[in-house]
Design a protein around this motif. Structure first.
Motif, short mmCIF file in Angstrom:
data_model
loop_
_atom_site.label_atom_id
_atom_site.label_comp_id
_atom_site.label_asym_id
_atom_site.label_seq_id
_atom_site.Cartn_x
_atom_site.Cartn_y
_atom_site.Cartn_z
N ASP A 1 -15.15 -22.53 -4.39
CA ASP A 1 -16.90 -21.69 -4.39
C ASP A 1 -17.86 -22.46 -4.38
O ASP A 1 -17.74 -24.07 -4.25
N SER A 2 -18.64 -22.14 -4.43
CA SER A 2 -20.33 -23.05 -4.47
C SER A 2 -21.05 -23.88 -5.66
O SER A 2 -20.10 -23.73 -6.50
N CYS A 3 -20.61 -25.31 -5.40
CA CYS A 3 -21.09 -25.90 -6.19
C CYS A 3 -22.48 -26.01 -6.10
O CYS A 3 -23.14 -26.81 -7.59
N MET A 4 -23.38 -25.22 -5.81
CA MET A 4 -24.90 -25.47 -5.93
C MET A 4 -25.64 -24.43 -6.73
O MET A 4 -25.96 -24.20 -7.32
N ASP A 5 -24.75 -22.80 -6.20
CA ASP A 5 -25.40 -21.87 -7.11
C ASP A 5 -24.45 -20.98 -8.22
O ASP A 5 -23.80 -20.48 -8.23
N LEU A 6 -24.94 -22.16 -9.08
CA LEU A 6 -24.62 -21.71 -10.67
C LEU A 6 -24.94 -22.22 -11.92
O LEU A 6 -25.90 -23.08 -11.26
N VAL A 7 -24.97 -22.28 -12.92
CA VAL A 7 -26.21 -22.20 -14.05
C VAL A 7 -25.33 -23.00 -15.15
O VAL A 7 -24.59 -22.88 -15.70
N GLY A 8 -25.63 -24.67 -14.43
CA GLY A 8 -24.97 -25.79 -15.36
C GLY A 8 -24.99 -27.53 -14.86
O GLY A 8 -25.63 -26.87 -13.57
N ASP A 9 -24.71 -27.83 -15.21
CA ASP A 9 -25.23 -29.55 -14.96
C ASP A 9 -23.79 -30.61 -14.67
O ASP A 9 -23.14 -30.62 -15.95
N HIS A 10 -23.51 -30.78 -14.08
CA HIS A 10 -21.79 -31.69 -13.49
C HIS A 10 -21.20 -30.62 -13.82
O HIS A 10 -20.05 -30.97 -14.48
N ILE A 11 -21.06 -29.29 -13.46
CA ILE A 11 -19.72 -28.55 -13.80
C ILE A 11 -18.48 -28.78 -13.05
O ILE A 11 -18.59 -29.79 -11.75
N GLU A 12 -17.40 -29.64 -14.13
CA GLU A 12 -15.60 -29.34 -13.61
C GLU A 12 -15.48 -28.04 -12.88
O GLU A 12 -14.92 -27.40 -14.08
N PRO A 13 -15.16 -27.53 -11.73
CA PRO A 13 -13.28 -26.60 -11.67
C PRO A 13 -12.93 -26.52 -12.20
O PRO A 13 -11.87 -28.61 -12.06
N GLY A 14 -11.89 -25.43 -12.92
CA GLY A 14 -11.13 -25.81 -13.17
C GLY A 14 -10.78 -26.34 -15.08
O GLY A 14 -11.17 -25.94 -15.37
N VAL A 15 -9.81 -27.83 -14.59
CA VAL A 15 -9.28 -28.08 -15.94
C VAL A 15 -9.44 -29.37 -15.60
O VAL A 15 -8.87 -30.15 -14.87
N SER A 16 -10.45 -30.02 -16.79
CA SER A 16 -11.09 -30.94 -17.14
C SER A 16 -9.74 -31.85 -18.31
O SER A 16 -9.34 -31.35 -19.26
N ILE A 17 -9.05 -33.24 -18.44
CA ILE A 17 -7.55 -33.64 -18.78
C ILE A 17 -9.25 -35.01 -19.14
O ILE A 17 -9.24 -35.81 -17.85
N LYS A 18 -8.57 -35.68 -19.72
CA LYS A 18 -8.82 -37.36 -20.59
C LYS A 18 -7.50 -37.72 -21.48
O LYS A 18 -6.38 -37.14 -22.10
N ASN A 19 -7.78 -39.14 -21.30
CA ASN A 19 -6.43 -39.66 -22.41
C ASN A 19 -7.40 -40.14 -23.62
O ASN A 19 -8.27 -41.25 -22.92
N ASP A 20 -6.81 -39.98 -24.51
CA ASP A 20 -7.80 -40.74 -26.15
C ASP A 20 -7.37 -42.35 -25.51
O ASP A 20 -8.22 -42.80 -26.12
N ASN A 21 -6.69 -42.59 -25.30
CA ASN A 21 -6.62 -44.49 -25.17
C ASN A 21 -7.43 -44.77 -23.80
O ASN A 21 -6.69 -44.42 -22.67
N ALA A 22 -7.68 -45.58 -24.59
CA ALA A 22 -9.37 -45.39 -22.86
C ALA A 22 -8.38 -46.37 -22.29
O ALA A 22 -8.44 -46.69 -20.57
N ASN A 23 -7.60 -47.62 -21.99
CA ASN A 23 -6.65 -48.13 -21.03
C ASN A 23 -6.03 -47.11 -20.09
O ASN A 23 -5.83 -46.84 -18.70
N GLU A 24 -5.01 -46.51 -20.74
CA GLU A 24 -4.21 -45.31 -19.87
C GLU A 24 -5.09 -44.46 -19.78
O GLU A 24 -4.83 -43.74 -18.70
N ASN A 25 -6.50 -44.03 -19.73
CA ASN A 25 -7.36 -43.49 -19.20
C ASN A 25 -7.77 -43.85 -18.28
O ASN A 25 -8.09 -43.06 -17.15
N ASN A 26 -7.60 -45.37 -18.52
CA ASN A 26 -8.42 -45.91 -16.93
C ASN A 26 -7.33 -46.07 -16.16
O ASN A 26 -7.91 -45.62 -14.40
N ALA A 27 -6.16 -45.91 -16.34
CA ALA A 27 -4.80 -45.17 -15.36
C ALA A 27 -5.10 -44.60 -14.62
O ALA A 27 -4.49 -44.23 -13.57
N LEU A 28 -5.26 -43.64 -15.14
CA LEU A 28 -5.35 -41.78 -14.90
C LEU A 28 -5.91 -41.67 -14.26
O LEU A 28 -6.24 -41.18 -12.79
N MET A 29 -7.62 -42.58 -14.31
CA MET A 29 -8.44 -42.03 -13.74
C MET A 29 -7.88 -42.83 -11.88
O MET A 29 -8.30 -42.36 -10.60
N LEU A 30 -7.50 -44.42 -12.29
CA LEU A 30 -7.32 -45.54 -11.13
C LEU A 30 -6.15 -44.35 -10.27
O LEU A 30 -6.39 -44.65 -8.80
#
Length: 287
Positions: free
Chosen positions: A53-82
Motif C-alpha cells: 500500500d502507499s506509504c505517502m497517501d495517508l494521514v499519520g506520522d511514521h506509520i508502521e504497517p501491520g503489527v509492531s512488536i517490542k521486548n520490554d527488556n532493553a537488551n533482549e529488544n536489541n537482539a530482536l532488532m539486530l
C-alpha cells in the motif's frame, strides 16, 4: 543463481509483544512548517495499511504497517532488532491468534519496533500484548565472489526471490522502483551501524518528491540509495550504492520521511538498480 553462504547461517528465536502506541503528556507533533498536529503514529496493530500500500497517501506520522512488536527488556529488544531480518517467519505464540504466521517487513529505529505482516483475518484476533516469535535468520549472509558487497537484514529465502543477477560487467543487478540521491537521506545518517533500524528519505522538497517519484512509494518497495554507504555506519560516500526496503510511512517532521531498512551496500559501484514496477516485498513474498 548467485551463490551464498546461506547453509552456514544460524537461525535463532527472538521474541517480542505487540506494543501499544504511546503518547506523552504533550500530544502534539511539530511539522516542518512549525505547525502542531495531532496524528496517529507508531505502534499497535495497523489494520488498514500493509506492505504494497502507499506509504505517502495517508494521514499519520511514521506509520508502521501491520503489527509492531517490542521486548520490554532493553537488551533482549536489541537482539530482536539486530537479528530479525526482512522476510523472516514470525509466529504468534499467545492469545486468540496463537499459531498464526506472518513475515517480518522491517525494523524501525528510534521507537525500536520490529514490523510484521499478518493477514487481515489473523490481525482481527490479535491484541496488544500478544507474544510473537521470530525465526531470526539472515545476518551474516554473503554473496560468493562479492566480498565488497555487504548483505544485511534480509532472510536468505527472500533474498533468492528478488531475482538479483550478475551482469557481464560483474555488477549485481537489483530490481528497484526508484533511485534516491544521498542529499535526500536524513534522520538516521551517522548511525554506527545499518544492521538494525532504518533511516529516512527527506520529503520536504516537493520538486524532489516528483523528480524521484517519492510520492509513489509503497510500504515494502525496494529502492536504490545513490552515494550512500551503509557497509558499517550510515554515511555519504561518492560512488557507493545501497539497496533498502521502505518500512514506515512518510512523516511530517523536518529531516524525516519514509524509513529505509538497508539490505545491501557496497562502497564501490558493484550494485546497479533495474527499475521494476513490482519491486516490492509483498510481491516476492506472495502476499
Amino acid at each position: 543463481m548467485l551463490k551464498t553462504n546461506r547453509e552456514k547461517i544460524v537461525m535463532q528465536s527472538v521474541q517480542g509483544e505487540i506494543h501499544s502506541p504511546i503518547v506523552s503528556l504533550n500530544p502534539y507533533r511539530i511539522n516542518r512548517d512549525g505547525i502542531a498536529e495531532i496524528l496517529p503514529a507508531t505502534g499497535g496493530i495497523t489494520y488498514n495499511f500493509k506492505i504494497g500500500d502507499s506509504c505517502m497517501d495517508l494521514v499519520g506520522d511514521h506509520i508502521e504497517p501491520g503489527v509492531s512488536i517490542k521486548n520490554d527488556n532493553a537488551n533482549e529488544n536489541n537482539a530482536l532488532m539486530l537479528l530479525s531480518c526482512i522476510g523472516n517467519e514470525a509466529r504468534v505464540v499467545s492469545g486468540d491468534a496463537k499459531g498464526a504466521k506472518g513475515y517480518v517487513t522491517g525494523m524501525h529505529g528510534g521507537i525500536d519496533h520490529v514490523l510484521i505482516y499478518f493477514s487481515e483475518e489473523d490481525m482481527e484476533k490479535m491484541a496488544i500484548g500478544d507474544m510473537i516469535l521470530v525465526k531470526a535468520h539472515g545476518q551474516g549472509l554473503k554473496i560468493e565472489g562479492f566480498d565488497d558487497v555487504k548483505c544485511m537484514n534480509i532472510d536468505p529465502n527472500l533474498f533468492e526471490k528478488l531475482g538479483i543477477k550478475q551482469n557481464a560487467d560483474g555488477i549485481l543487478e537489483v530490481p528497484v522502483v526508484t533511485e534516491i540521491p544521498a542529499y535526500l537521506m536524513g534522520s538516521g545518517v551517522g548511525s554506527s551501524t545499518a544492521f538494525l533500524g532504518d533511516y529516512d528519505i527527506m520529503t520536504g522538497d516537493e520538486e524532489a518528491n516528483k523528480e524521484f517519484e517519492i510520492y509513489k512509494l509503497r510500504f515494502g518497495d525496494l529502492v536504490l540509495l545513490r552515494d550512500c554507504d551503509n557497509t558499517n555506519g550510515r554515511q555519504y560516500l561518492k560512488g557507493s550504492v545501497s539497496i533498502g526496503v521502505v518500512v514506515h510511512s512518510d512523516c511530517i517532521k523536518s529531516g524525516h520521511g519514509p524509513g529505509i531498512t538497508v539490505i545491501l551496500s557496497s562502497k564501490t559501484a558493484k550494485i546497479k538498480g533495474i527499475k521494476t514496477e513490482d519491486a516490492n516485498i509483498a510481491y516476492y513474498l506472495g502476499v
